[in-house]
Design a protein around this motif. Sequence first.
Motif, short mmCIF file in Angstrom:
data_model
loop_
_atom_site.label_atom_id
_atom_site.label_comp_id
_atom_site.label_asym_id
_atom_site.label_seq_id
_atom_site.Cartn_x
_atom_site.Cartn_y
_atom_site.Cartn_z
N UNK A 39 -6.05 -0.94 -38.78
CA UNK A 39 -5.44 0.14 -39.55
C UNK A 39 -3.97 0.31 -39.19
N UNK A 40 -3.67 0.25 -37.90
CA UNK A 40 -2.29 0.38 -37.45
C UNK A 40 -1.45 -0.77 -37.99
N UNK A 41 -1.97 -1.99 -37.89
CA UNK A 41 -1.24 -3.16 -38.38
C UNK A 41 -0.96 -3.05 -39.87
N UNK A 42 -1.95 -2.63 -40.64
CA UNK A 42 -1.76 -2.52 -42.09
C UNK A 42 -0.68 -1.51 -42.44
N UNK A 43 -0.69 -0.36 -41.77
CA UNK A 43 0.31 0.67 -42.07
C UNK A 43 1.71 0.23 -41.66
N UNK A 44 1.81 -0.46 -40.53
CA UNK A 44 3.13 -0.93 -40.09
C UNK A 44 3.66 -2.00 -41.03
N UNK A 45 2.79 -2.85 -41.54
CA UNK A 45 3.26 -3.86 -42.49
C UNK A 45 3.63 -3.22 -43.83
N UNK A 46 2.92 -2.18 -44.22
CA UNK A 46 3.30 -1.45 -45.43
C UNK A 46 4.70 -0.84 -45.28
N UNK A 47 5.05 -0.51 -44.02
CA UNK A 47 6.36 0.07 -43.73
C UNK A 47 7.46 -0.98 -43.62
N UNK A 48 7.09 -2.26 -43.78
CA UNK A 48 8.10 -3.32 -43.82
C UNK A 48 8.20 -4.19 -42.59
N UNK A 49 7.29 -4.03 -41.62
CA UNK A 49 7.33 -4.87 -40.43
C UNK A 49 6.42 -6.08 -40.62
N UNK A 50 6.47 -7.00 -39.68
CA UNK A 50 5.65 -8.21 -39.76
C UNK A 50 4.87 -8.39 -38.45
N UNK A 51 3.57 -8.15 -38.51
CA UNK A 51 2.72 -8.26 -37.33
C UNK A 51 2.51 -9.73 -36.98
N UNK A 52 2.58 -10.04 -35.69
CA UNK A 52 2.46 -11.42 -35.22
C UNK A 52 1.33 -11.54 -34.21
N UNK A 53 0.28 -12.31 -34.51
CA UNK A 53 -0.80 -12.49 -33.54
C UNK A 53 -0.28 -13.14 -32.25
N UNK A 54 -0.91 -12.82 -31.12
CA UNK A 54 -0.49 -13.43 -29.86
C UNK A 54 -1.65 -13.44 -28.88
N UNK A 55 -1.50 -14.28 -27.86
CA UNK A 55 -2.37 -14.27 -26.69
C UNK A 55 -1.46 -14.46 -25.48
N UNK A 56 -1.97 -14.16 -24.30
CA UNK A 56 -1.17 -14.31 -23.09
C UNK A 56 -1.07 -15.77 -22.68
N UNK A 57 0.05 -16.12 -22.10
CA UNK A 57 0.28 -17.48 -21.58
C UNK A 57 0.16 -17.45 -20.06
N UNK A 58 -0.64 -18.37 -19.51
CA UNK A 58 -0.82 -18.44 -18.06
C UNK A 58 -0.30 -19.74 -17.47
N UNK A 59 0.41 -20.53 -18.28
CA UNK A 59 0.93 -21.82 -17.81
C UNK A 59 2.41 -21.78 -17.43
N UNK A 60 3.17 -20.91 -18.08
CA UNK A 60 4.60 -20.90 -17.83
C UNK A 60 5.27 -22.14 -18.40
N UNK A 61 6.42 -22.49 -17.85
CA UNK A 61 7.18 -23.63 -18.35
C UNK A 61 6.41 -24.94 -18.10
N UNK A 62 6.37 -25.80 -19.12
CA UNK A 62 5.66 -27.07 -19.04
C UNK A 62 6.54 -28.20 -19.56
N UNK A 63 6.42 -29.38 -18.94
CA UNK A 63 7.15 -30.58 -19.36
C UNK A 63 6.14 -31.72 -19.50
N UNK A 64 6.31 -32.55 -20.53
CA UNK A 64 5.44 -33.71 -20.69
C UNK A 64 6.18 -34.85 -21.37
N UNK A 65 5.56 -36.03 -21.35
CA UNK A 65 6.14 -37.22 -21.97
C UNK A 65 5.27 -37.68 -23.12
N UNK A 66 5.90 -38.32 -24.09
CA UNK A 66 5.16 -38.86 -25.22
C UNK A 66 5.88 -40.09 -25.75
N UNK A 67 5.14 -40.95 -26.44
CA UNK A 67 5.74 -42.13 -27.06
C UNK A 67 6.03 -41.90 -28.53
N UNK A 68 5.62 -40.75 -29.06
CA UNK A 68 5.79 -40.48 -30.48
C UNK A 68 7.22 -40.05 -30.79
#
Length: 337
Positions: free
Chosen positions: A308-337
């Motif tokens: 209900x809160x999300x719907x009302x805030x979007x009606x007011x012109x905002x854009x709700x963004x789904x999220x989850x917490x990150x527990x990895x922090x900065x990551x580096x990797x290699x690829x051949x692509x």
Amino acid sequence: MIFRSRAPVRLELAGGATDMPPYDKEHGGIVVNAAINKYAYTTLIPRADNKVAINSVNYNINLVLDDVKRIVYDGKLDMVKACIKLMQPDFGFDLILKSDVPLSCGLGSSASAAVSLIGMLNYVLKKKMNLYDVAELAFEVEDEIKNAGGRQDQYASAFGKINFMEFKGDSFVRVNPIPIRKRHRLELEKHALITHIGLRDSVTGSGKIVADQQKSYSKEEKKIQLDKMKEITFQMRDALMAGDLRRFGELLSEEWKEKTIMNPVITTDYVENLRKIAAENGAIGSRLMGAGRGGFLIVYCDDNKEHAVANKLEEAGTRVSPFAFDFDGMQVWETNK
């Protein structure tokens, strides 16, 4: 070989501004923040010459550095240039940068971009910097280009997790992950929402807002507000550890009240109207993140009221963004692509 990295942005939950001088050195600063699964990405592709070709997807800017020892700051990707200057790469490469979040959104996106790039160059150059080193150099980058701010953004991005951080002046930082039970973390993710309310105006950009705050920190009334914010931050840490999520939500609003007393320019009638709409539809607490006036609003909702809160805030012109917490922090990797 292609090298990639990513670093998360953060939710500023409590204590922001106590991590900046002179308060941190004189009185000790603390913050509670959380990394989330929105990232700054860096791709590095080595090239045969010594040039550095940079493509910023979000800024839609392409530029070439012919000599990394002769870098000039001219307002075009200066943060990226500063990272390269301080890391001193001895080879040429193509660099592609992009972020999951809008620019100037209050989630520490510039710090995440710096952490991602420095972490990448640290890996490729085999400098053996640890996460504290990476975060601190990312902070020095902001100083290099004269963009005022505290240290929490860089450390949150490097380490990930939900943290209680301590700042005691200069480079003294201690990152303490908050022990939260899994069921409480899942409840947080279910009942919290973040919504983008629009960009802050250029006249009051984050650097100017923060610089104005720092100029006034020596005033006794500002110290009183910062002391109150510290106390709220301790309470928020304890509430998260105890799983008292209703209290967590209330503290979001309590901290925002103290921040706006300290610096009224960080809010607007539009921001306060959105917070009122959220409260009328089931929000327990809310606050704007970052320097203020625009960006992302975080709202903690009562049981099963988040839709209900999300719907009302979007009606007011905002854009709700789904999220989850990150527990990895900065990551580096290699690829051949």
